[in-house]
Design an enzyme around this catalytic site. Sequence first.
Site, PDB file in Angstrom:
ATOM      1  N   CYS A  76       3.717   2.138   9.911  1.00  0.00           N
ATOM      2  CA  CYS A  76       3.566   3.419   9.670  1.00  0.00           C
ATOM      3  C   CYS A  76       4.478   4.309  10.533  1.00  0.00           C
ATOM      4  CB  CYS A  76       2.251   3.830   9.552  1.00  0.00           C
ATOM      5  SG  CYS A  76       1.944   5.791   9.340  1.00  0.00           S
ATOM      6  N   PRO A 120       0.841  -1.318  -0.054  1.00  0.00           N
ATOM      7  CA  PRO A 120      -0.083   0.209   0.167  1.00  0.00           C
ATOM      8  C   PRO A 120       0.662   1.367   0.112  1.00  0.00           C
ATOM      9  CG  PRO A 120      -0.258  -1.164   2.188  1.00  0.00           C
ATOM     10  CD  PRO A 120       0.625  -2.099   1.120  1.00  0.00           C
ATOM     11  N   ASN A 129       9.678  -6.731   1.608  1.00  0.00           N
ATOM     12  CA  ASN A 129       8.996  -5.648   0.914  1.00  0.00           C
ATOM     13  C   ASN A 129      10.397  -4.365   1.077  1.00  0.00           C
ATOM     14  OD1 ASN A 129       7.531  -2.831   2.150  1.00  0.00           O
ATOM     15  ND2 ASN A 129       7.571  -3.316   0.133  1.00  0.00           N
ATOM     16  N   GLY A 130      10.438  -3.817   0.094  1.00  0.00           N
ATOM     17  CA  GLY A 130      11.209  -2.664   0.261  1.00  0.00           C
ATOM     18  C   GLY A 130      12.205  -2.522  -1.031  1.00  0.00           C
ATOM     19  N   ASP A 131      12.169  -1.332  -1.830  1.00  0.00           N
ATOM     20  CA  ASP A 131      13.187  -1.139  -2.783  1.00  0.00           C
ATOM     21  C   ASP A 131      13.236  -2.061  -4.104  1.00  0.00           C
ATOM     22  OD1 ASP A 131      13.908   0.887  -1.147  1.00  0.00           O
ATOM     23  OD2 ASP A 131      15.862   0.143  -0.724  1.00  0.00           O
ATOM     24  N   GLY A 167       5.788  -1.516  -3.787  1.00  0.00           N
ATOM     25  CA  GLY A 167       4.999  -0.392  -3.769  1.00  0.00           C
ATOM     26  C   GLY A 167       5.392   0.511  -4.489  1.00  0.00           C
ATOM     27  N   ARG A 168       6.446   1.577  -4.324  1.00  0.00           N
ATOM     28  CA  ARG A 168       7.140   2.577  -5.470  1.00  0.00           C
ATOM     29  C   ARG A 168       7.356   1.971  -6.745  1.00  0.00           C
ATOM     30  NH1 ARG A 168      10.993   5.060  -1.237  1.00  0.00           N
ATOM     31  NH2 ARG A 168      11.044   2.766  -0.817  1.00  0.00           N
ATOM     32  N   GLN A 172      -5.974  -2.557   4.785  1.00  0.00           N
ATOM     33  CA  GLN A 172      -5.186  -2.449   5.862  1.00  0.00           C
ATOM     34  C   GLN A 172      -5.877  -1.441   7.083  1.00  0.00           C
ATOM     35  OE1 GLN A 172      -1.698  -0.045   5.971  1.00  0.00           O
ATOM     36  NE2 GLN A 172      -0.700  -1.879   5.969  1.00  0.00           N
ATOM     37  N   LYS A 231       1.346  -6.082   8.524  1.00  0.00           N
ATOM     38  CA  LYS A 231       2.636  -5.459   7.828  1.00  0.00           C
ATOM     39  C   LYS A 231       3.343  -4.715   8.666  1.00  0.00           C
ATOM     40  CE  LYS A 231       3.744  -2.803   3.685  1.00  0.00           C
ATOM     41  NZ  LYS A 231       4.174  -1.412   4.233  1.00  0.00           N
TER      42      LYS A 231
HETATM   43  C1  LIG Z   1       3.785   7.479  -0.298  1.00  0.00           C
HETATM   44  C2  LIG Z   1       3.715   6.292   0.586  1.00  0.00           C
HETATM   45  C3  LIG Z   1       2.675   5.833   1.316  1.00  0.00           C
HETATM   46  C4  LIG Z   1       2.619   4.880   2.098  1.00  0.00           C
HETATM   47  N1  LIG Z   1       1.586   4.510   2.697  1.00  0.00           N
HETATM   48  C5  LIG Z   1       1.584   2.855   3.339  1.00  0.00           C
HETATM   49  C6  LIG Z   1       0.425   2.447   3.844  1.00  0.00           C
HETATM   50  O1  LIG Z   1      -0.742   3.100   3.697  1.00  0.00           O
HETATM   51  N2  LIG Z   1       0.223   1.184   4.672  1.00  0.00           N
HETATM   52  C7  LIG Z   1       1.434   0.518   4.529  1.00  0.00           C
HETATM   53  O2  LIG Z   1       1.529  -0.419   5.395  1.00  0.00           O
HETATM   54  N3  LIG Z   1       2.794   1.164   4.066  1.00  0.00           N
HETATM   55  C8  LIG Z   1       2.685   2.293   3.305  1.00  0.00           C
HETATM   56  N4  LIG Z   1       3.849   2.481   2.757  1.00  0.00           N
HETATM   57  C9  LIG Z   1       5.005   1.874   2.871  1.00  0.00           C
HETATM   58  C10 LIG Z   1       4.956   0.863   1.620  1.00  0.00           C
HETATM   59  O3  LIG Z   1       3.954   0.202   1.601  1.00  0.00           O
HETATM   60  C11 LIG Z   1       6.245   0.129   1.457  1.00  0.00           C
HETATM   61  O4  LIG Z   1       6.443  -0.671   2.640  1.00  0.00           O
HETATM   62  C12 LIG Z   1       7.607   1.082   1.431  1.00  0.00           C
HETATM   63  O5  LIG Z   1       7.318   2.033   0.612  1.00  0.00           O
HETATM   64  C13 LIG Z   1       8.936   0.125   1.066  1.00  0.00           C
HETATM   65  O6  LIG Z   1       8.557  -0.513  -0.388  1.00  0.00           O
HETATM   66  P1  LIG Z   1       8.959  -0.005  -1.658  1.00  0.00           P
HETATM   67  O7  LIG Z   1      10.221   0.373  -1.737  1.00  0.00           O
HETATM   68  O8  LIG Z   1       8.440  -1.065  -2.561  1.00  0.00           O
HETATM   69  O9  LIG Z   1       7.851   1.039  -2.058  1.00  0.00           O
HETATM   70  C14 LIG Z   1       3.638   4.014   2.071  1.00  0.00           C
HETATM   71  C15 LIG Z   1       5.069   4.315   1.434  1.00  0.00           C
HETATM   72  C16 LIG Z   1       5.078   5.561   0.828  1.00  0.00           C
HETATM   73  C17 LIG Z   1       6.101   6.013   0.005  1.00  0.00           C
END
Ligand SMILES: Cc1cc2nc3c(=O)[nH]c(=O)nc-3n(C[C@H](O)[C@H](O)[C@H](O)COP(=O)(O)O)c2cc1C
Length: 362
Positions: free
Chosen positions: A121, A36, A222-224, A246-247, A91, A160
């Site tokens: 969070c 998310p 998860n991450g990057d 995510g991103r 979530q 998470k």
């Molecule tokens: C703008 C933004 C909003 C996010 N919102 C949530 C969220 O609502 N719930 C959650 O569990 N993580 C949230 N995250 C964290 C992401 O789910 C993820 O754990 C984190 O960005 C690392 O993964 P990624 O590199 O694939 O983005 C958010 C991250 C970003 C950058």
Amino acid sequence: MTPESSASIPFEHCDAPAATLTVGTRVLPTHYCLAPLAGYTHLAFRRALREVGGLGLATTDLVHATQLVGGHRHSLELIETHPEDRPLSVQIFSGRDEHLISAARWLQDRGYEGVDINMGCPMAKVNGQGGGARLLCDADHASRLVEQVVNAVSIPVTVKMRLGWDRDTIASPMLARRFESVGVAAITIHGRTRQQGFHGQVDLAGIQATVEAVERIPVIGNGDVRSVEDALHMRRVTGCAAVAIGRGAMLDPWLFRKIEDYEAGRPVREPTSDEQVDFLARHFHLMTEQHGDRSCFLFRKFAAWYGARLGVPEDLEQRLRLFTSHAEFDEIIAEIRQRHGERRTSVATALVKVPNGPVERW
Ligand SMILES: Cc1cc2nc3c(=O)[nH]c(=O)nc-3n(C[C@H](O)[C@H](O)[C@H](O)COP(=O)(O)O)c2cc1C
């Protein structure tokens, strides 16, 4: 590389088992999930992404449990879904145990198929109330809370979380074990601490330690993850059963499809110009299905991202930021199709905004 050409993946084939991924009673179509991103991974984006293919499980943005049960409009909007928006988990977050429990029941009663508890969070307004990553600081409380939510519903409950509050208090292996013992169906682990926010590199060893701490349930790393190679690398190095992106999914909505194609032994290809513009238009139309005319305003947030992602010339990007009608949107799209690729840009991760400044002030 031209958009239509096949990309070869310079990576040894992943020998992770091809077994289906199950989360409690749910069997997921792939091992690659949408993490998310509050404000981005809304219904329209999830549907557009699912149409491209390759997505396993998606999770809604975090939803305030108290406000959800209280019927607040914004929370109800966040959990809006569609028959095509499956499989989906909602979530929830709160610092109040009883509110999380009520929200889980409330969701189950309305047919939702999975609940995810946010323990990652880093934002002060969430942590200050005892929710999000703050829960990582008190293992007994977190385990009791998770146990109560699990016992309150029959749908799968997942968590998470991050590795811990800071590097001196790494808690995820111990918490994962405890959550498994009270009946959690899966854990997603973002390989950073709360203190790190979104800085530094994701800690694959931390994810691996969490994977190794549980006996049966899937751990979703998860991450990057930004590419097919990153996803396969995370699985191979950490042993995680699945990966949440995510991103990377915002930066490349075709990433899930690419991973699926790669794993199936099909050529991995970039989207064609038409596919890219179609995605933009589809995203907007799906937003309109949900929000009506308000989508013209809501879509502005995505103008810069699409501008850079699709090489939309600056003047058209600016028009995407200002349009007020569907007819105008169609005109812009027609022009983008003609001039697509005129602007050469590379997409920076920073386009998905993360909070600025020291994490203590978030
Ligand atoms: C703008 C933004 C909003 C996010 N919102 C949530 C969220 O609502 N719930 C959650 O569990 N993580 C949230 N995250 C964290 C992401 O789910 C993820 O754990 C984190 O960005 C690392 O993964 P990624 O590199 O694939 O983005 C958010 C991250 C970003 C950058």
